[in-house]
Write an enzyme that holds these catalytic residues in place. Structure first.
Site, PDB file in Angstrom:
ATOM      1  N   GLU A 203       0.870  -1.013  -0.065  1.00 51.11           N
ATOM      2  CA  GLU A 203       0.109  -0.076  -0.034  1.00 51.11           C
ATOM      3  C   GLU A 203       0.773   1.158  -0.103  1.00 51.11           C
ATOM      4  O   GLU A 203       2.029   0.953   0.180  1.00 51.11           O
ATOM      5  CB  GLU A 203      -0.880   0.158   1.305  1.00 51.11           C
ATOM      6  CG  GLU A 203      -2.343  -0.631   1.018  1.00 51.11           C
ATOM      7  CD  GLU A 203      -3.020   0.266   0.264  1.00 51.11           C
ATOM      8  OE1 GLU A 203      -2.730   1.359  -0.250  1.00 51.11           O
ATOM      9  OE2 GLU A 203      -4.439   0.125   0.112  1.00 51.11           O
TER      10      GLU A 203
ATOM     11  N   ASN B  93     -10.447   4.760   1.520  1.00 53.76           N
ATOM     12  CA  ASN B  93      -9.345   4.928   0.672  1.00 53.76           C
ATOM     13  C   ASN B  93      -9.333   5.939  -0.752  1.00 53.76           C
ATOM     14  O   ASN B  93     -10.426   6.739  -0.282  1.00 53.76           O
ATOM     15  CB  ASN B  93      -9.453   3.372  -0.364  1.00 53.76           C
ATOM     16  CG  ASN B  93      -8.539   2.203   0.400  1.00 53.76           C
ATOM     17  OD1 ASN B  93      -7.265   2.744   0.399  1.00 53.76           O
ATOM     18  ND2 ASN B  93      -9.160   0.990   0.726  1.00 53.76           N
TER      19      ASN B  93
ATOM     20  N   ASP C  35     -10.235   1.151  -4.316  1.00 52.79           N
ATOM     21  CA  ASP C  35      -8.948   0.931  -3.259  1.00 52.79           C
ATOM     22  C   ASP C  35      -8.654   2.462  -3.614  1.00 52.79           C
ATOM     23  O   ASP C  35      -8.923   3.544  -3.448  1.00 52.79           O
ATOM     24  CB  ASP C  35      -8.157  -0.283  -3.453  1.00 52.79           C
ATOM     25  CG  ASP C  35      -7.416  -0.589  -2.102  1.00 52.79           C
ATOM     26  OD1 ASP C  35      -6.715   0.370  -1.592  1.00 52.79           O
ATOM     27  OD2 ASP C  35      -7.742  -1.944  -1.631  1.00 52.79           O
TER      28      ASP C  35
END
Length: 291
Positions: free
Chosen positions: A13, A143, A193
C-alpha cells in the site's frame, strides 16, 4: 503492467514516487516494512517497522512523513530516525492508519480503519498548519484519497460501501460542502481502493479483487483498464523522470492457496511505461512549530 519489484507484500500500500530522489516508496502494512526501489540505480531498501504503517508524503530530499497505526511521524532516510509529529487514534486499539496523501496546500490527509475492517470504525483526518482535524467519520475502509489538479476538490472512497466520493474544497484546502457520491460501484461488484489523479484531472483507481487500475474522467465516466497479474490491486502512483510510468502495489491478503497458485506475483509492485501523464506529488509542509 509488468513486474517492477518482485518482493512480495502481504498488503502492499501507500506507493509514493519521490520526485527529488526519483525513488519509489511503499509499505507492506501487515509485514511492517517500508520498501523502496530506485529504478535508475537498482538500489532497494527494506526498513523494518515497529508498528503497522500505511502511507507517506515527502517533506524534502531526505525526510518523509509516515502514517502509522498510532501517529504521524517524520522519518529521516539518511539516519533512520523517527520524529513524532501527532497522535493518530493512539488510544484506540481497534484501528490503524490506511490510505493517505499530501494535498496541494502542503497538508496531509489520512484515513483510519478497523484492523479487522470493523464497520464504520474509520475516520479521515487532515494535518495542516501544525494540527490534526477530523474531515469525515463513520467510514469502514477509507481509500482513494487524492486531489484535483486545479485544487477544486478532493476524493475519497469507502471500499466496503463500494462508493467513491467527491468533496469541494475551499481556498485553504478544507471541505466547503458535504461530500457527494461521485461514482457508485455498489451495483457493479467493483471495490475502489487507492487512487491518484493525473495532470488532466482524471482519476486512476485501483480495484481490489479485479487486478486492475481503471481510469475515471472528471465527470465520473469509467474509462480504460490497466491490468496486472495480481487480483488485489491496491494503490497506484505516477512516477519516472517524466511522470508517465504507472506503478501499482498489490496484496496477498485474503487469497487462498489456489488463488495464489494462479497469481503467484500477488503482493509485488507492477509498472506500465507510458501509461498516461501524471504529475509530481506535492510535498508535505512542516509547520514552523513542528519537529
Amino acid at each position: 503492467m509488468e513486474i517492477f519489484d518482485a518482493r512480495i507484500c502481504a498488503l502492499g500500500e501507500g506507493v509514493l514516487w519521490h520526485p527529488l530522489r526519483e525513488e519509489l516508496f511503499w509499505f507492506d502494512i501487515i509485514g511492517r516494512r517500508l520498501l523502496s526501489h530506485h529504478p535508475a540505480s537498482g538500489h532497494t531498501r527494506a526498513v523494518p517497522l515497529t508498528e503497522m504503517c500505511s502511507a507517506a508524503a515527502w517533506i524534502d530530499r531526505d525526510r518523509l512523513l509516515i502514517a502509522s497505526e498510532t501517529g504521524l511521524w517524520t522519518y529521516d532516510l539518511t539516519t533512520g530516525v523517527f520524529g513524532h509529529l501527532a497522535d493518530l487514534e493512539k488510544d484506540n486499539q481497534v484501528t490503524r492508519s490506511n490510505d493517505g496523501r499530501a494535498d496541494p496546500w502542503g497538508g496531509f490527509w489520512i484515513g483510519t480503519m478497523g484492523k479487522q475492517a470493523e464497520p464504520h470504525a474509520g475516520t479521515i483526518y487532515r494535518h495542516y498548519g501544525g494540527a490534526l482535524r477530523k474531515i469525515a467519520d463513520g467510514i469502514s475502509i477509507p481509500n482513494a484519497l487524492c486531489f484535483d489538479a486545479a485544487r477544486g476538490c478532493g476524493y475519497f472512497a469507502d471500499t466496503h460501501a463500494q462508493l467513491l466520493f467527491r468533496v469541494a474544497l475551499d481556498e485553504a484546502g478544507w471541505p466547503s460542502e458535504a461530500p457527494e457520491v461521485f461514482v457508485d460501484f455498489s451495483h457493479t461488484g467493483l471495490r475502489p481502493d487507492g487512487a491518484v489523479t493525473d495532470a488532466a484531472g482524471n482519476l486512476w483507481l485501483a480495484l481490489w479483487g479485479e487486478g486492475a487500475v481503471i481510469e475515471i474522467s472528471p465527470d465520473g465516466k469509467l474509462g480504460a483498464r490497466h491490468e496486472l497479474a495480481a487480483p488485489h490491486s491496491t494503490c497506484p502512483a505516477f512516477g519516472g523522470p517524466d511522470f508517465t510510468t504507472l506503478y501499482c502495489t498489490s496484496a496477498t491478503q485474503g487469497l487462498g492457496r489456489e488463488a495464489l497458485a494462479e497469481a503467484p506475483h500477488s503482493g509485488a509492485v507492477f509498472a506500465e511505461l507510458g501509461a498516461g501523464q501524471g504529475r509530481a506529488e506535492p510535498a508535505f509542509i512542516l509547520d514552523t512549530g513542528d519537529a
